[in-house]
Design a protein around this motif. Structure first.
Motif, PDB file in Angstrom:
ATOM      1  N   UNK A   1      14.237  -7.283 -19.644  1.00  0.00           N
ATOM      2  CA  UNK A   1      14.247  -8.517 -19.675  1.00  0.00           C
ATOM      3  C   UNK A   1      16.062  -9.245 -19.102  1.00  0.00           C
ATOM      4  N   UNK A   2      16.528  -9.604 -18.132  1.00  0.00           N
ATOM      5  CA  UNK A   2      17.889 -10.203 -17.436  1.00  0.00           C
ATOM      6  C   UNK A   2      18.656 -11.509 -18.058  1.00  0.00           C
TER       7      UNK A   2
ATOM      8  N   UNK B   1      18.271   0.964 -25.981  1.00  0.00           N
ATOM      9  CA  UNK B   1      17.556  -0.610 -24.028  1.00  0.00           C
ATOM     10  C   UNK B   1      17.147   0.511 -23.661  1.00  0.00           C
ATOM     11  N   UNK B   2      15.933   0.091 -22.814  1.00  0.00           N
ATOM     12  CA  UNK B   2      15.565   1.843 -21.824  1.00  0.00           C
ATOM     13  C   UNK B   2      16.387   0.785 -20.879  1.00  0.00           C
ATOM     14  N   UNK B   3      16.530   0.089 -20.379  1.00  0.00           N
ATOM     15  CA  UNK B   3      17.502  -0.332 -18.580  1.00  0.00           C
ATOM     16  C   UNK B   3      18.923  -0.675 -18.774  1.00  0.00           C
ATOM     17  N   UNK B   4      18.985  -1.050 -20.136  1.00  0.00           N
ATOM     18  CA  UNK B   4      20.483  -0.300 -20.225  1.00  0.00           C
ATOM     19  C   UNK B   4      21.027  -2.169 -19.383  1.00  0.00           C
ATOM     20  N   UNK B   5      20.185  -3.574 -19.926  1.00  0.00           N
ATOM     21  CA  UNK B   5      20.427  -4.130 -18.494  1.00  0.00           C
ATOM     22  C   UNK B   5      19.832  -5.428 -19.690  1.00  0.00           C
ATOM     23  N   UNK B   6      19.331  -5.690 -21.358  1.00  0.00           N
ATOM     24  CA  UNK B   6      17.880  -6.118 -21.320  1.00  0.00           C
ATOM     25  C   UNK B   6      19.557  -7.576 -22.050  1.00  0.00           C
ATOM     26  N   UNK B   7      19.535  -8.179 -21.596  1.00  0.00           N
ATOM     27  CA  UNK B   7      20.577  -9.832 -22.348  1.00  0.00           C
ATOM     28  C   UNK B   7      20.775  -9.754 -23.232  1.00  0.00           C
TER      29      UNK B   7
END
Length: 589
Positions: free
Chosen positions: A586-587, A345-351
């Motif tokens: 996308x969270x 995950x680029x953001x590390x936050x993808x739900x």
């Protein structure tokens, strides 16, 4: 990638704090996980910093109340140490008289820190940057005047850097640059130095670009620069007057962030490979976990899924049991003890990815993460954390981060095979050469495809995930319906839509060229327009073919498919940075 700003003035003023804050807001696109400001006044050195975005930290720490005649500001994108108050810049020495901000990576910081600690220096953070103020302090203790101590400190470090330092009692900002941007702004009674021109553009348009290896200092009225051989630079010959507006300057002259970020891919990959080499013990430990796993589950969403699919196919070819999972479908697979899950995950936050690894962890699997954000939610819940160093990506469509994901996974594959990781150090140059070679022809292809209603992207083997990414990119930003298929599957239904003028893009990584040639001829016989991206082996009868050579085909194909999509988008008059209905992260499920 971080944003740094320095202002030095003849007069001590609260207004300088407001200017520093304003500059940091214009630099926040370079990093936004923590913020800090240092000032020098008649009262001495003061530092205020914290985790958070500029507006949050400025309010929380009352930064605009600070006074002084010298200011440093920093907005951080974490590379060493998670985003915390104590890891935020500026960093200071033991005496509290030296403050430093830094953008870049210091390769030998561990050795330097151990040496400094043995000399009695006390560290307060986990960052690589903190060694710099302690080095300056140590050299000054040995009798060096401030600029000589600064030069000696810079000479001691190995890596990439844009460094600014201030020392109590000095109305100077010391600077040094290697591989990271740094530019001086010339004012009246005050001078500026920053990562990017937008930081000081409201105050001056007269600039001096600092070159790699140069070192020096600015005062309120003068600029002193030495080149890497120690020769004094004639600053007057360097002065330029720019006529950019703020937005153009932020994009460094590029019309959109997306094209800027495609062009940043070589540096992103270079920094990432160097980072992996410096963390080789961790990479080997991760490789051992993969080798000993019963199954390797690779989970990602969108572009990250395509990078994961590429890696999963490589693992399958090496004899591992690897299962690629689209993150939103995580509930279809039951993990068990002995499994490894690799979350990308680029953001590390993808739900969806986060929910997936939580389920798999509860079922007994160990978690490895590959993210671009230190201590993100996914990284925090992982047993092993691997970090790319692509820096912030402003454009919604992933570009440099996808290329960097591929580079990271190629590195891991080489370690798994016991290969020569040193050959990966040339990847960034291959990407740079590719972009230079293909920019014109990708524009031509993009303009042609922008006029189509439907497109097929075909690939076989390891080129299939790249075909899938190519189709996704042109859908995302040019709003052209595109579908990717295994080329051999095209005979089982999709070919029925092909008629005269139907565009087909074939991604050929050179491995299964003969089979792809058969598929090309099947499409051609029905009137299709054929566009091929080929590496190492050419194809016949294409309408337009881009041909490249590389030991790592995926790494050179990646920017090609991105450029095609970019030019398709802009030829239709769209803004590729902000595609409709899409978000960067996308969270929500």
């Amino acid at each position: 990638m971080c944003g740094i700003i320095g202002i030095v003035s003849l007069n001590e003023s609260k207004k300088l704090a407001e200017m520093t804050v304003s500059a940091l807001k214009r630099l926040e696109y370079r990093g936004y996980d923590s913020v800090g400001v240092a000032s020098l006044s008649a009262s001495g050195l003061e530092v205020r910093k914290a985790k958070g975005k500029v507006e949050e930290v400025v309010y929380q720490k009352k930064v605009e109340d600070m006074k002084g005649y010298v200011f440093l500001g920093h907005t951080r994108w974490a590379t060493h140490g998670p985003p915390t108050d104590y890891n935020a810049h500026p960093h200071i020495d033991c005496s509290g008289n030296i403050a430093v901000v830094h953008n870049g990576t210091i390769k030998n910081y561990k050795e330097l820190r151990e040496e400094l600690e043995s000399l009695g220096h006390k560290f307060k953070s986990e960052t690589d940057t903190e060694v710099i103020p302690h080095l300056i302090e140590e050299f000054m203790k040995r009798g060096m005047e401030p600029f000589q101590a600064f030069k000696s400190a810079i000479k001691s470090i190995d890596g990439s850097y844009a460094v600014l330092a201030i020392i109590n009692g000095e109305r100077r900002i010391f600077f040094a640059k290697r591989d990271n941007p740094l530019v001086i702004g010339l004012g009246e009674g005050q001078n500026y130095i920053a990562s990017d021109i937008p930081a000081f553009l409201p105050y001056t348009r007269r600039v001096v670009i600092i070159k790699d290896g140069e070192i020096g200092f600015i005062t309120p009225e003068t600029v002193y620069i030495e080149d890497q051989e120690g020769n004094v630079v004639n600053v007057k010959e360097r002065v330029r007057v720019i006529d950019w507006d703020i937005e153009t300057a932020t994009k460094e002259g590029y019309p959109h962030f997306m094209i800027k970020e495609i062009h940043e891919s070589p540096k992103a990959v270079k920094d990432t490979i160097e980072g992996f080499i410096s963390e080789i013990d961790l990479i080997k430990e991760v490789a051992d976990e993969i080798k000993n796993a019963n199954r390797i589950i690779v989970i990602g969403a969108g572009t990250s899924y395509h990078a994961g699919l590429y890696f999963s196919l490589q693992l399958q070819r090496l004899g591992y049991t690897s299962i690629p999972i689209i993150a939103s479908e995580y509930y279809n697979l039951k993990a068990k003890k002995g499994d490894i899950a690799l979350a990308i995950s680029q953001s590390g936050e993808t739900i969806d990815v986060l929910q997936g690894i939580r389920k798999m962890k509860n079922e007994g699997a160990k978690i490895i993460s590959l993210t671009n954000v230190i201590e993100s939610a996914i990284a925090r819940e992982s047993d092993y954390k691997l970090y790319m160093k692509a820096g912030p990506e402003i454009g919604v469509a992933a570009t440099k981060t996808f290329t960097t994901q591929l580079a990271s996974l190629l590195f891991l594959t080489e370690v798994l095979q016991g290969g020569n990781i040193n050959k990966l150090e040339k990847l960034h140059q291959e990407i740079r050469d590719t972009i230079t070679k293909v920019e014109g022809i990708t524009k031509r292809i993009g303009e042609k495809l922008s006029k189509k209603a439907n497109i097929y992207y075909l690939g076989r083997g390891l080129s299939l995930p790249l075909a899938m990414e190519g189709a996704l990119k042109i859908k995302e930003i040019a709003y052209v319906h595109a579908e990717a298929y295994p080329a051999g599957e095209s005979k089982h239904g999709p070919i029925s839509l092909v008629e005269k003028g139907f565009p087909v893009v074939i991604i050929n990584d050179g491995e299964l060229t003969d089979l792809l040639q058969n598929n090309l001829m099947e499409m051609k016989a029905r009137g299709a327009e054929i566009y091929t991206v080929s590496v190492n082996k050419k194809m016949k009868d294409s309408d337009i073919e881009i041909y490249l050579e590389s030991e790592f085909p995926a790494i050179v194909i990646s920017p090609v498919i991105q450029l095609i999509a970019y030019y398709a988008s802009v030829s239709k008059g769209y803004d590729p940075d902000k595609p409709r209905n899409l978000a960067k992260t996308v969270t929500v499920e």
